[in-house]
Structure formats: structure tokens, C-alpha cells
Design a protein around this motif. Structure first.
Motif, PDB file in Angstrom:
ATOM      1  N   MET A 117       0.820  -1.190   0.000  1.00  0.00           N
ATOM      2  CA  MET A 117       0.000   0.000   0.000  1.00  0.00           C
ATOM      3  C   MET A 117       0.870   1.262   0.000  1.00  0.00           C
ATOM      4  SD  MET A 117      -3.185  -0.783  -0.080  1.00  0.00           S
ATOM      5  CE  MET A 117      -4.515  -0.161   0.847  1.00  0.00           C
ATOM      6  N   GLN A 118       2.030   1.202   0.645  1.00  0.00           N
ATOM      7  CA  GLN A 118       2.901   2.372   0.664  1.00  0.00           C
ATOM      8  C   GLN A 118       3.382   2.732  -0.736  1.00  0.00           C
ATOM      9  OE1 GLN A 118       5.979   1.295   3.385  1.00  0.00           O
ATOM     10  NE2 GLN A 118       4.788   1.861   5.190  1.00  0.00           N
ATOM     11  N   ILE A 119       3.698   1.720  -1.519  1.00  0.00           N
ATOM     12  CA  ILE A 119       4.153   1.995  -2.884  1.00  0.00           C
ATOM     13  C   ILE A 119       2.998   2.548  -3.720  1.00  0.00           C
ATOM     14  CG2 ILE A 119       5.113   0.960  -4.973  1.00  0.00           C
ATOM     15  CD1 ILE A 119       6.544  -1.039  -3.118  1.00  0.00           C
ATOM     16  N   ALA A 120       1.791   2.059  -3.484  1.00  0.00           N
ATOM     17  CA  ALA A 120       0.629   2.580  -4.203  1.00  0.00           C
ATOM     18  C   ALA A 120       0.399   4.049  -3.858  1.00  0.00           C
ATOM     19  CB  ALA A 120      -0.610   1.754  -3.883  1.00  0.00           C
ATOM     20  N   VAL A 121       0.549   4.407  -2.585  1.00  0.00           N
ATOM     21  CA  VAL A 121       0.411   5.805  -2.181  1.00  0.00           C
ATOM     22  C   VAL A 121       1.481   6.655  -2.866  1.00  0.00           C
ATOM     23  CG1 VAL A 121       0.606   7.398  -0.222  1.00  0.00           C
ATOM     24  CG2 VAL A 121      -0.721   5.307   0.003  1.00  0.00           C
ATOM     25  N   PHE A 122       2.717   6.155  -2.876  1.00  0.00           N
ATOM     26  CA  PHE A 122       3.793   6.875  -3.558  1.00  0.00           C
ATOM     27  C   PHE A 122       3.456   7.069  -5.038  1.00  0.00           C
ATOM     28  CE2 PHE A 122       7.544   6.585  -6.267  1.00  0.00           C
ATOM     29  CZ  PHE A 122       8.201   7.744  -5.894  1.00  0.00           C
ATOM     30  N   LEU A 123       2.979   6.025  -5.708  1.00  0.00           N
ATOM     31  CA  LEU A 123       2.662   6.142  -7.138  1.00  0.00           C
ATOM     32  C   LEU A 123       1.511   7.108  -7.382  1.00  0.00           C
ATOM     33  CD1 LEU A 123       3.083   2.483  -8.427  1.00  0.00           C
ATOM     34  CD2 LEU A 123       4.544   4.450  -8.885  1.00  0.00           C
ATOM     35  N   LEU A 124       0.529   7.155  -6.474  1.00  0.00           N
ATOM     36  CA  LEU A 124      -0.564   8.112  -6.630  1.00  0.00           C
ATOM     37  C   LEU A 124      -0.055   9.546  -6.496  1.00  0.00           C
ATOM     38  CD1 LEU A 124      -3.356   6.232  -4.686  1.00  0.00           C
ATOM     39  CD2 LEU A 124      -3.465   6.925  -7.080  1.00  0.00           C
ATOM     40  N   TYR A 125       0.772   9.801  -5.475  1.00  0.00           N
ATOM     41  CA  TYR A 125       1.348  11.140  -5.330  1.00  0.00           C
ATOM     42  C   TYR A 125       2.252  11.480  -6.516  1.00  0.00           C
ATOM     43  CZ  TYR A 125      -0.173  11.678  -0.447  1.00  0.00           C
ATOM     44  OH  TYR A 125      -0.910  11.822   0.687  1.00  0.00           O
ATOM     45  N   PHE A 126       3.054  10.527  -6.953  1.00  0.00           N
ATOM     46  CA  PHE A 126       3.948  10.731  -8.087  1.00  0.00           C
ATOM     47  C   PHE A 126       3.148  11.057  -9.351  1.00  0.00           C
ATOM     48  CE2 PHE A 126       6.522   9.027 -11.629  1.00  0.00           C
ATOM     49  CZ  PHE A 126       7.665   9.786 -11.459  1.00  0.00           C
ATOM     50  N   ASN A 127       2.065  10.342  -9.562  1.00  0.00           N
ATOM     51  CA  ASN A 127       1.202  10.581 -10.718  1.00  0.00           C
ATOM     52  C   ASN A 127       0.607  11.989 -10.663  1.00  0.00           C
ATOM     53  OD1 ASN A 127      -0.200  10.056 -13.060  1.00  0.00           O
ATOM     54  ND2 ASN A 127      -1.849   8.981 -12.029  1.00  0.00           N
ATOM     55  N   ALA A 128       0.183  12.414  -9.468  1.00  0.00           N
ATOM     56  CA  ALA A 128      -0.381  13.764  -9.323  1.00  0.00           C
ATOM     57  C   ALA A 128       0.666  14.830  -9.624  1.00  0.00           C
ATOM     58  CB  ALA A 128      -0.936  13.941  -7.914  1.00  0.00           C
ATOM     59  N   ILE A 129       1.869  14.652  -9.109  1.00  0.00           N
ATOM     60  CA  ILE A 129       2.927  15.653  -9.318  1.00  0.00           C
ATOM     61  C   ILE A 129       3.347  15.719 -10.782  1.00  0.00           C
ATOM     62  CG2 ILE A 129       5.343  16.185  -8.800  1.00  0.00           C
ATOM     63  CD1 ILE A 129       4.747  15.090  -5.959  1.00  0.00           C
ATOM     64  N   ILE A 130       3.568  14.563 -11.388  1.00  0.00           N
ATOM     65  CA  ILE A 130       3.991  14.540 -12.798  1.00  0.00           C
ATOM     66  C   ILE A 130       2.901  15.118 -13.698  1.00  0.00           C
ATOM     67  CG2 ILE A 130       4.560  12.991 -14.724  1.00  0.00           C
ATOM     68  CD1 ILE A 130       6.849  13.495 -12.761  1.00  0.00           C
ATOM     69  N   SER A 131       1.649  14.788 -13.415  1.00  0.00           N
ATOM     70  CA  SER A 131       0.550  15.343 -14.219  1.00  0.00           C
ATOM     71  C   SER A 131       0.471  16.855 -14.071  1.00  0.00           C
ATOM     72  CB  SER A 131      -0.780  14.712 -13.797  1.00  0.00           C
ATOM     73  OG  SER A 131      -0.783  13.337 -14.070  1.00  0.00           O
ATOM     74  N   ALA A 132       0.681  17.357 -12.857  1.00  0.00           N
ATOM     75  CA  ALA A 132       0.631  18.808 -12.639  1.00  0.00           C
ATOM     76  C   ALA A 132       1.795  19.507 -13.334  1.00  0.00           C
ATOM     77  CB  ALA A 132       0.647  19.111 -11.141  1.00  0.00           C
ATOM     78  N   VAL A 133       2.978  18.934 -13.261  1.00  0.00           N
ATOM     79  CA  VAL A 133       4.161  19.553 -13.864  1.00  0.00           C
ATOM     80  C   VAL A 133       4.045  19.610 -15.385  1.00  0.00           C
ATOM     81  CG1 VAL A 133       6.644  19.211 -14.275  1.00  0.00           C
ATOM     82  CG2 VAL A 133       5.719  19.010 -11.969  1.00  0.00           C
ATOM     83  N   PHE A 134       3.470  18.576 -15.975  1.00  0.00           N
ATOM     84  CA  PHE A 134       3.387  18.524 -17.433  1.00  0.00           C
ATOM     85  C   PHE A 134       2.044  19.003 -17.969  1.00  0.00           C
ATOM     86  CE2 PHE A 134       6.876  15.507 -16.667  1.00  0.00           C
ATOM     87  CZ  PHE A 134       7.841  16.134 -17.434  1.00  0.00           C
ATOM     88  N   GLY A 135       1.442  19.995 -17.326  1.00  0.00           N
ATOM     89  CA  GLY A 135       0.289  20.676 -17.874  1.00  0.00           C
ATOM     90  C   GLY A 135      -1.057  20.105 -17.504  1.00  0.00           C
ATOM     91  N   GLY A 136      -1.120  19.266 -16.509  1.00  0.00           N
ATOM     92  CA  GLY A 136      -2.395  18.677 -16.123  1.00  0.00           C
ATOM     93  C   GLY A 136      -3.345  19.647 -15.452  1.00  0.00           C
TER      94      GLY A 136
END
Length: 98
Positions: free
Chosen positions: A1-20
Motif C-alpha cells: 500500500m505504501q508503494i501505491a500511495v507513492f505512485l498516486l502522489y507521483f502521478n499527481a505531481i507529474i501530471s501537474a508539472v506537465f500541464g495537467g
């Protein structure tokens, strides 16, 4: 579950940085992924449900033709779905989440 939380946060950050933040679909991904990561980290059932929805959202976008994902992005999406829907993760969520 910790890795899933990390991937969710990572997905949010990458999406925001690249114009999301500048289109409605991207904004949903950014806010939903961040909220799901927060909810799962705090052991909330709504967080787990939102996390599963956010993990499946890229596949819906690919099927409907709204998004094109590269191989690396697809691997991260598959890993997130697998982590959240794994039987041990589902049992943990069922037993401990409020």
C-alpha cells in the motif's frame, strides 16, 4: 500500500508539472490522485475507492481515445492497479480502513 500511495502522489505531481492543471481531465487526475494518496495514507475507505478509480482512469482514457501513453507510463499504471487490487491490499483495506 505504501508503494501505491507513492505512485498516486507521483502521478499527481507529474501530471501537474506537465500541464495537467490546464485541462479538465488533467485537473481531475491531479486532484483525484493526490486525494486518493492522502485517503489511503490515512486509512480511509473513500481513499481506497478513489485510488482504484484513479488507477483505472488512464485505461478508460486510452480505450476512449482521449490519451496516448508510452510504455513506461503504461507500466506505472499497470503496477498501480496491481498494487491496489492485489488480494492482500484488499484484505488490509477491508479489515483496517475506516
Amino acid at each position: 500500500m505504501q508503494i501505491a500511495v507513492f505512485l498516486l502522489y507521483f502521478n499527481a505531481i507529474i501530471s501537474a508539472v506537465f500541464g495537467g492543471l490546464f485541462n479538465p481531465f488533467g485537473l481531475i487526475v491531479v486532484l483525484g490522485s493526490a486525494a486518493a494518496g492522502f485517503g489511503i495514507a490515512n486509512e480511509r475507505k473513500w481513499g481506497y475507492g478513489l485510488g482504484v478509480a484513479m488507477a483505472l482512469l488512464p485505461f478508460v482514457a486510452i480505450i476512449t481515445g482521449r490519451a496516448v501513453v508510452g510504455l513506461i507510463g503504461l507500466l506505472f499504471d499497470v503496477a498501480l492497479v496491481a498494487l491496489l487490487l492485489h488480494p492482500q491490499s484488499r484484505d488490509y483495506q477491508r479489515i483496517w480502513f475506516k
